[in-house]
Design an enzyme around this catalytic site. Sequence first.
Site, PDB file in Angstrom:
ATOM      1  N   GLU A  33     -62.596 -16.159 -31.464  1.00  0.00           N
ATOM      2  CA  GLU A  33     -62.526 -15.793 -30.085  1.00  0.00           C
ATOM      3  C   GLU A  33     -61.500 -14.711 -29.907  1.00  0.00           C
ATOM      4  O   GLU A  33     -60.420 -14.742 -30.206  1.00  0.00           O
ATOM      5  CB  GLU A  33     -62.381 -17.147 -29.256  1.00  0.00           C
ATOM      6  CG  GLU A  33     -61.864 -16.982 -27.634  1.00  0.00           C
ATOM      7  CD  GLU A  33     -63.142 -16.031 -27.047  1.00  0.00           C
ATOM      8  OE1 GLU A  33     -64.151 -16.441 -26.997  1.00  0.00           O
ATOM      9  OE2 GLU A  33     -62.621 -15.179 -26.471  1.00  0.00           O
ATOM     10  N   GLY A  38     -62.790 -21.046 -24.116  1.00  0.00           N
ATOM     11  CA  GLY A  38     -63.344 -21.682 -22.944  1.00  0.00           C
ATOM     12  C   GLY A  38     -64.357 -20.609 -22.416  1.00  0.00           C
ATOM     13  O   GLY A  38     -64.921 -20.714 -21.484  1.00  0.00           O
ATOM     14  N   GLY A 174     -72.670  -7.635  -2.708  1.00  0.00           N
ATOM     15  CA  GLY A 174     -73.629  -8.337  -3.714  1.00  0.00           C
ATOM     16  C   GLY A 174     -73.555  -9.704  -2.956  1.00  0.00           C
ATOM     17  O   GLY A 174     -72.693 -10.483  -3.017  1.00  0.00           O
ATOM     18  N   GLY A 176     -75.525 -12.279  -4.375  1.00  0.00           N
ATOM     19  CA  GLY A 176     -76.006 -13.336  -5.408  1.00  0.00           C
ATOM     20  C   GLY A 176     -74.836 -14.483  -5.244  1.00  0.00           C
ATOM     21  O   GLY A 176     -74.213 -14.648  -4.372  1.00  0.00           O
ATOM     22  N   ILE A 178     -72.350 -15.457  -7.183  1.00  0.00           N
ATOM     23  CA  ILE A 178     -71.052 -15.269  -7.313  1.00  0.00           C
ATOM     24  C   ILE A 178     -70.341 -14.739  -5.953  1.00  0.00           C
ATOM     25  O   ILE A 178     -69.324 -15.230  -5.488  1.00  0.00           O
ATOM     26  CB  ILE A 178     -70.550 -14.243  -8.304  1.00  0.00           C
ATOM     27  CG1 ILE A 178     -70.838 -15.077  -9.776  1.00  0.00           C
ATOM     28  CG2 ILE A 178     -69.098 -13.910  -8.507  1.00  0.00           C
ATOM     29  CD1 ILE A 178     -70.853 -14.096 -11.201  1.00  0.00           C
ATOM     30  N   GLY A 261     -73.225  -7.984 -10.168  1.00  0.00           N
ATOM     31  CA  GLY A 261     -74.210  -8.499 -11.431  1.00  0.00           C
ATOM     32  C   GLY A 261     -73.099  -8.772 -12.525  1.00  0.00           C
ATOM     33  O   GLY A 261     -71.978  -8.241 -12.447  1.00  0.00           O
ATOM     34  N   ASP A 302     -75.196 -16.160 -21.907  1.00  0.00           N
ATOM     35  CA  ASP A 302     -75.293 -15.212 -21.050  1.00  0.00           C
ATOM     36  C   ASP A 302     -75.873 -13.830 -22.052  1.00  0.00           C
ATOM     37  O   ASP A 302     -76.602 -13.166 -21.385  1.00  0.00           O
ATOM     38  CB  ASP A 302     -74.129 -14.805 -20.473  1.00  0.00           C
ATOM     39  CG  ASP A 302     -73.871 -15.652 -19.120  1.00  0.00           C
ATOM     40  OD1 ASP A 302     -74.565 -16.729 -19.230  1.00  0.00           O
ATOM     41  OD2 ASP A 302     -72.952 -15.323 -18.471  1.00  0.00           O
ATOM     42  N   HIS A 434     -77.968 -48.034  -0.370  1.00  0.00           N
ATOM     43  CA  HIS A 434     -77.661 -47.508   1.078  1.00  0.00           C
ATOM     44  C   HIS A 434     -76.062 -47.709   1.706  1.00  0.00           C
ATOM     45  O   HIS A 434     -75.818 -48.520   1.168  1.00  0.00           O
ATOM     46  CB  HIS A 434     -78.631 -48.182   2.126  1.00  0.00           C
ATOM     47  CG  HIS A 434     -78.520 -47.940   3.547  1.00  0.00           C
ATOM     48  ND1 HIS A 434     -78.712 -46.797   4.073  1.00  0.00           N
ATOM     49  CD2 HIS A 434     -77.748 -48.603   4.367  1.00  0.00           C
ATOM     50  CE1 HIS A 434     -78.364 -46.873   5.544  1.00  0.00           C
ATOM     51  NE2 HIS A 434     -77.699 -47.939   5.799  1.00  0.00           N
TER      52      HIS A 434
HETATM   53  C1  LIG Z   1     -66.962 -16.126 -10.885  1.00  0.00           C
HETATM   54  C2  LIG Z   1     -68.004 -16.921 -11.728  1.00  0.00           C
HETATM   55  C3  LIG Z   1     -68.338 -18.265 -11.329  1.00  0.00           C
HETATM   56  C4  LIG Z   1     -69.257 -18.918 -12.017  1.00  0.00           C
HETATM   57  N1  LIG Z   1     -69.618 -20.326 -11.669  1.00  0.00           N
HETATM   58  C5  LIG Z   1     -70.490 -20.816 -12.563  1.00  0.00           C
HETATM   59  C6  LIG Z   1     -70.838 -22.220 -12.179  1.00  0.00           C
HETATM   60  O1  LIG Z   1     -70.289 -22.789 -11.037  1.00  0.00           O
HETATM   61  N2  LIG Z   1     -71.654 -23.008 -12.876  1.00  0.00           N
HETATM   62  C7  LIG Z   1     -72.325 -22.368 -13.881  1.00  0.00           C
HETATM   63  O2  LIG Z   1     -72.957 -23.151 -14.592  1.00  0.00           O
HETATM   64  N3  LIG Z   1     -72.021 -21.102 -14.463  1.00  0.00           N
HETATM   65  C8  LIG Z   1     -71.205 -20.457 -13.565  1.00  0.00           C
HETATM   66  N4  LIG Z   1     -70.715 -18.929 -14.072  1.00  0.00           N
HETATM   67  C9  LIG Z   1     -71.382 -18.555 -15.154  1.00  0.00           C
HETATM   68  C10 LIG Z   1     -70.762 -19.197 -16.270  1.00  0.00           C
HETATM   69  O3  LIG Z   1     -69.424 -18.568 -16.312  1.00  0.00           O
HETATM   70  C11 LIG Z   1     -71.468 -18.374 -17.569  1.00  0.00           C
HETATM   71  O4  LIG Z   1     -73.015 -18.643 -17.537  1.00  0.00           O
HETATM   72  C12 LIG Z   1     -71.049 -18.752 -19.069  1.00  0.00           C
HETATM   73  O5  LIG Z   1     -69.651 -18.688 -19.172  1.00  0.00           O
HETATM   74  C13 LIG Z   1     -71.895 -18.208 -20.291  1.00  0.00           C
HETATM   75  O6  LIG Z   1     -71.225 -18.861 -21.372  1.00  0.00           O
HETATM   76  P1  LIG Z   1     -71.296 -18.058 -22.769  1.00  0.00           P
HETATM   77  O7  LIG Z   1     -70.700 -19.002 -23.752  1.00  0.00           O
HETATM   78  O8  LIG Z   1     -72.594 -17.485 -23.039  1.00  0.00           O
HETATM   79  O9  LIG Z   1     -70.245 -16.807 -22.612  1.00  0.00           O
HETATM   80  P2  LIG Z   1     -68.787 -16.593 -22.017  1.00  0.00           P
HETATM   81  O10 LIG Z   1     -68.603 -17.918 -21.307  1.00  0.00           O
HETATM   82  O11 LIG Z   1     -68.858 -15.184 -21.495  1.00  0.00           O
HETATM   83  O12 LIG Z   1     -67.979 -16.705 -23.198  1.00  0.00           O
HETATM   84  C14 LIG Z   1     -68.011 -15.502 -24.286  1.00  0.00           C
HETATM   85  C15 LIG Z   1     -66.699 -15.437 -25.105  1.00  0.00           C
HETATM   86  O13 LIG Z   1     -66.978 -14.388 -26.135  1.00  0.00           O
HETATM   87  C16 LIG Z   1     -65.797 -13.845 -26.306  1.00  0.00           C
HETATM   88  N5  LIG Z   1     -66.257 -12.535 -27.345  1.00  0.00           N
HETATM   89  C17 LIG Z   1     -66.948 -11.652 -26.647  1.00  0.00           C
HETATM   90  N6  LIG Z   1     -67.021 -10.751 -27.697  1.00  0.00           N
HETATM   91  C18 LIG Z   1     -66.453 -11.323 -28.776  1.00  0.00           C
HETATM   92  C19 LIG Z   1     -66.165 -10.789 -30.114  1.00  0.00           C
HETATM   93  N7  LIG Z   1     -66.787  -9.777 -30.674  1.00  0.00           N
HETATM   94  N8  LIG Z   1     -65.437 -11.398 -30.939  1.00  0.00           N
HETATM   95  C20 LIG Z   1     -64.859 -12.575 -30.481  1.00  0.00           C
HETATM   96  N9  LIG Z   1     -65.014 -13.216 -29.337  1.00  0.00           N
HETATM   97  C21 LIG Z   1     -65.902 -12.219 -28.549  1.00  0.00           C
HETATM   98  C22 LIG Z   1     -65.305 -13.510 -24.812  1.00  0.00           C
HETATM   99  O14 LIG Z   1     -63.675 -13.416 -25.043  1.00  0.00           O
HETATM  100  C23 LIG Z   1     -65.620 -14.882 -24.371  1.00  0.00           C
HETATM  101  O15 LIG Z   1     -64.576 -15.771 -24.512  1.00  0.00           O
HETATM  102  C24 LIG Z   1     -70.024 -18.237 -13.276  1.00  0.00           C
HETATM  103  C25 LIG Z   1     -69.449 -16.975 -13.889  1.00  0.00           C
HETATM  104  C26 LIG Z   1     -68.652 -16.322 -12.822  1.00  0.00           C
HETATM  105  C27 LIG Z   1     -68.299 -14.841 -13.262  1.00  0.00           C
END
Ligand SMILES: Cc1cc2nc3c(=O)[nH]c(=O)nc-3n(C[C@H](O)[C@H](O)[C@H](O)COP(=O)(O)OP(=O)(O)OC[C@H]3O[C@@H](n4cnc5c(N)ncnc54)[C@H](O)[C@@H]3O)c2cc1C
Length: 460
Positions: A33, A38, A174, A176, A178, A261, A302, A434
Amino acid sequence: MERFDVVVIGAGPGGYPAAIRAAQLGASVAIVERERLGGTCLNFGCIPTKTLIASAETFAHVRDAAAFGVSVSGATFDYAAMVRRKDKVVDQFRGGVKQLLTANGVKQFSGSAAFKDRETIVIDGDLTIGAKKTIIATGSTSATPGFIPLHERIVESRAFLALDRLPKSMIVLGGGFIGCEIASMAAMLGVKVVIVELLADILMLLDADLRSEVRAHMEKTLGIRVLTGAPLADIAADANGVSGRCGDETLRADLLLNAVGRRPVTEGLNLAAAGLEVDARGFIDADAYCRTKAVTIFAIGDVTGKTQLAHFATSQGLVAAENAVGSKPRRHETLVPNVIFTAPEVATVGLSESEARALERPVKTGKFRFSGLGKSLAAGETTGFVKWIADADSERLLGAAAVGPRATELIATATTAIRAEFTARELGETIHAHPTFSEAWMEAAHALRGESIHVPPRRR
Ligand SMILES: Cc1cc2nc3c(=O)[nH]c(=O)nc-3n(C[C@H](O)[C@H](O)[C@H](O)COP(=O)(O)OP(=O)(O)OC[C@H]3O[C@@H](n4cnc5c(N)ncnc54)[C@H](O)[C@@H]3O)c2cc1C
């Protein structure tokens, strides 16, 4: 060179559960990481926004307590204290993730990972580790299109969440989830908010009846101005504020939130060395088993450009780990609840009404408004409704939507019922306690079958 059965790149809600599941299955596992354990969800997304929303809701309850016979004079809030609470919650949760990884024997590396070849990962350019299987979980970050200038008064969600002062006024670019969540939270705390959305409406993925319910509440109750169907042009910022043109009007505010986005994070991974490439939109293609086109490499969350929600990333993470370590391939779930923490909350699962109708299959719907529930009246939370979408012949439940109090919690019932292939009749016959908000599902199932108890029959 240290070698692992599984190396996970990225410790967000996709990556860290994948690492734990692979370790539970007996694999030697490392996670890399480059920022914070997280990922986006815990540090800059789901958890900080929901913690601030909880503070804003608490303020609104106290301010409006007179309606419940409770007198509170001069309710105020300290936004910096709300932000400190948010940081504490995030830190606590992050500490928990670290403990879980350690307790499961997952080796943690801090740094940026890149492929040297299909089975070798380089961390920060100098430490090399071997990986029989790799799970890419590098997530996404805010998109910042070129027409939005760089200025301290123009922030995306991550920078907004780091502010310890609220602006007096804010343009949210936007509409959406967020943008709308942060707009709702800020408006509850008295910020003058205008949302500008290029598309015909905010939250366009929702059915029109859900959108109009949320929009009406945001406009009438929270006082948010919602401008749709036109771009924000000529965006400018200086020491006095931000401005932009929407149609004939020039909008001015203290701050602009860019919520247009998200874009995938793949830079620096050196995917080509692993025989991988990104698609036209920049995402890494992964199939229903989370496999990429390189046999030893999986991708989740994502960065795969599917549903960009934390729980989807987690479910993909578990599937990828099981498929990386085990011998019996497992597909990931297709039934994904979608939750939006606006005021009022919205949640959907399965087919929307418009999707079901577009399939040209006969569908039946059943709706029940919260205003007809004893619990809603008692709690003073009567906005919104729940809706079932079912096959017209078999009455099998295909989709569900809720807008209103606890919608993001209530959707779990609907998800379970749809996954268990319930019919509207079975759901209607299921006894619901209820008085509860969840009775709305039972009432809506009755409505779908024309058997409503708490809605008067149509005049014959
Ligand atoms: C403001 C906001 C509110 C949100 N609210 C919700 C919600 O209420 N409910 C919900 O379900 N979703 C919500 N989301 C979406 C959710 O945060 C994402 O869908 C989720 O975090 C995706 O998880 P992930 O593990 O794919 O990636 P991420 O959580 O983005 O984690 C990826 C990690 O990879 C690390 N990384 C990247 N490249 C490298 C590399 N080359 N080497 C080492 N580490 C690396 C990054 O530092 C990061 O820590 C929200 C997003 C935002 C921005």
